[in-house]
Design a protein around this motif. Structure first.
Motif, PDB file in Angstrom:
ATOM      1  N   ARG A  34       0.838  -1.207   0.000  1.00  0.00           N
ATOM      2  CA  ARG A  34       0.000   0.000   0.000  1.00  0.00           C
ATOM      3  C   ARG A  34       0.875   1.260   0.000  1.00  0.00           C
ATOM      4  O   ARG A  34       0.616   2.202  -0.744  1.00  0.00           O
ATOM      5  N   LEU A  35       1.921   1.266   0.807  1.00  0.00           N
ATOM      6  CA  LEU A  35       2.829   2.419   0.848  1.00  0.00           C
ATOM      7  C   LEU A  35       3.533   2.614  -0.489  1.00  0.00           C
ATOM      8  O   LEU A  35       3.754   3.747  -0.917  1.00  0.00           O
ATOM      9  N   ARG A  36       3.877   1.534  -1.170  1.00  0.00           N
ATOM     10  CA  ARG A  36       4.524   1.635  -2.485  1.00  0.00           C
ATOM     11  C   ARG A  36       3.557   2.225  -3.503  1.00  0.00           C
ATOM     12  O   ARG A  36       3.954   3.032  -4.346  1.00  0.00           O
ATOM     13  N   LEU A  37       2.294   1.836  -3.442  1.00  0.00           N
ATOM     14  CA  LEU A  37       1.297   2.406  -4.347  1.00  0.00           C
ATOM     15  C   LEU A  37       1.140   3.907  -4.075  1.00  0.00           C
ATOM     16  O   LEU A  37       1.053   4.716  -5.011  1.00  0.00           O
ATOM     17  N   GLN A  38       1.105   4.286  -2.799  1.00  0.00           N
ATOM     18  CA  GLN A  38       1.015   5.699  -2.444  1.00  0.00           C
ATOM     19  C   GLN A  38       2.231   6.463  -2.953  1.00  0.00           C
ATOM     20  O   GLN A  38       2.102   7.590  -3.448  1.00  0.00           O
ATOM     21  N   GLU A  39       3.398   5.870  -2.827  1.00  0.00           N
ATOM     22  CA  GLU A  39       4.620   6.516  -3.310  1.00  0.00           C
ATOM     23  C   GLU A  39       4.556   6.732  -4.824  1.00  0.00           C
ATOM     24  O   GLU A  39       4.949   7.782  -5.325  1.00  0.00           O
ATOM     25  N   ALA A  40       4.036   5.758  -5.545  1.00  0.00           N
ATOM     26  CA  ALA A  40       3.908   5.893  -6.999  1.00  0.00           C
ATOM     27  C   ALA A  40       2.964   7.044  -7.347  1.00  0.00           C
ATOM     28  O   ALA A  40       3.253   7.845  -8.245  1.00  0.00           O
ATOM     29  N   LEU A  41       1.852   7.144  -6.630  1.00  0.00           N
ATOM     30  CA  LEU A  41       0.911   8.238  -6.885  1.00  0.00           C
ATOM     31  C   LEU A  41       1.539   9.588  -6.535  1.00  0.00           C
ATOM     32  O   LEU A  41       1.342  10.576  -7.251  1.00  0.00           O
ATOM     33  N   HIS A  68      -9.493   1.732  -7.241  1.00  0.00           N
ATOM     34  CA  HIS A  68      -8.773   1.303  -8.456  1.00  0.00           C
ATOM     35  C   HIS A  68      -7.530   0.490  -8.093  1.00  0.00           C
ATOM     36  O   HIS A  68      -6.405   0.968  -8.239  1.00  0.00           O
ATOM     37  N   PRO A  69      -7.725  -0.751  -7.640  1.00  0.00           N
ATOM     38  CA  PRO A  69      -6.554  -1.569  -7.320  1.00  0.00           C
ATOM     39  C   PRO A  69      -5.663  -1.737  -8.553  1.00  0.00           C
ATOM     40  O   PRO A  69      -6.147  -1.717  -9.683  1.00  0.00           O
ATOM     41  N   TYR A  77       1.200   2.590 -14.981  1.00  0.00           N
ATOM     42  CA  TYR A  77      -0.200   2.823 -15.349  1.00  0.00           C
ATOM     43  C   TYR A  77      -1.133   2.960 -14.146  1.00  0.00           C
ATOM     44  O   TYR A  77      -2.331   3.166 -14.322  1.00  0.00           O
ATOM     45  N   PHE A  78      -0.603   2.846 -12.951  1.00  0.00           N
ATOM     46  CA  PHE A  78      -1.462   2.807 -11.776  1.00  0.00           C
ATOM     47  C   PHE A  78      -2.332   4.056 -11.613  1.00  0.00           C
ATOM     48  O   PHE A  78      -3.491   3.971 -11.257  1.00  0.00           O
TER      49      PHE A  78
END
Length: 140
Positions: A34-41, A68-69, A77-78
């Motif tokens: 989850r933290l990695r996804l937040q970092e990407a955003l 949007h998982p 593309y996230f």
């Protein structure tokens, strides 16, 4: 990884150790994901992050991740649905500048990753008729 239903199917395949149960180990991995996804955003939407501030941007990320998982092996593309998410989400739709800013930032990402255009070479320029040179306008 981020939903309780998925967790039930995965946890049985994770070994328990002396230090942590399989559930604790899965929770650590899920939080890191989850933290990695937040970092990407945060990387993709720096201006949006700056406008909202850390706390509000983190809340936005959590809502976006839930809605949007990630569906692609690459994080490239996230964030592709961020502008639409901001446009239709009741929490953000009253502030259209957020969706517009996200659309602009995503367009910059698309432009950066776009394929290179064909290069003009000396032969291409030499093949232009001489009478066109006085009125020709070159665009980069």
């Amino acid at each position: 990884m981020l939903t309780p239903a998925a967790e039930q199917g995965i946890v049985q395949h994770i070994a328990t150790t002396r230090r942590a149960s399989s559930k604790v180990r899965l929770d650590v991995y899920a939080e890191a994901y989850r933290l990695r996804l937040q970092e990407a955003l945060s990387t993709d939407f720096e201006a949006l992050h700056g406008l909202l501030g850390d706390t509000q941007f983190e809340q936005l990320c959590l809502k976006y991740i839930e809605a949007h998982p990630s569906q692609h092996f690459s994080l490239r593309y996230f964030g592709q649905h961020m502008s639409h998410f901001l446009h239709v989400s009741p929490s953000y739709s009253t502030q259209p500048v957020l969706a517009e800013l996200a659309a602009f930032e995503w367009a910059l990402i698309d432009a950066f990753d776009a394929p290179d255009s064909e290069l003009v070479n000396l032969e291409d320029i030499a093949s232009l008729p001489a009478e066109h040179w006085s009125t020709m306008c070159l665009e980069l």
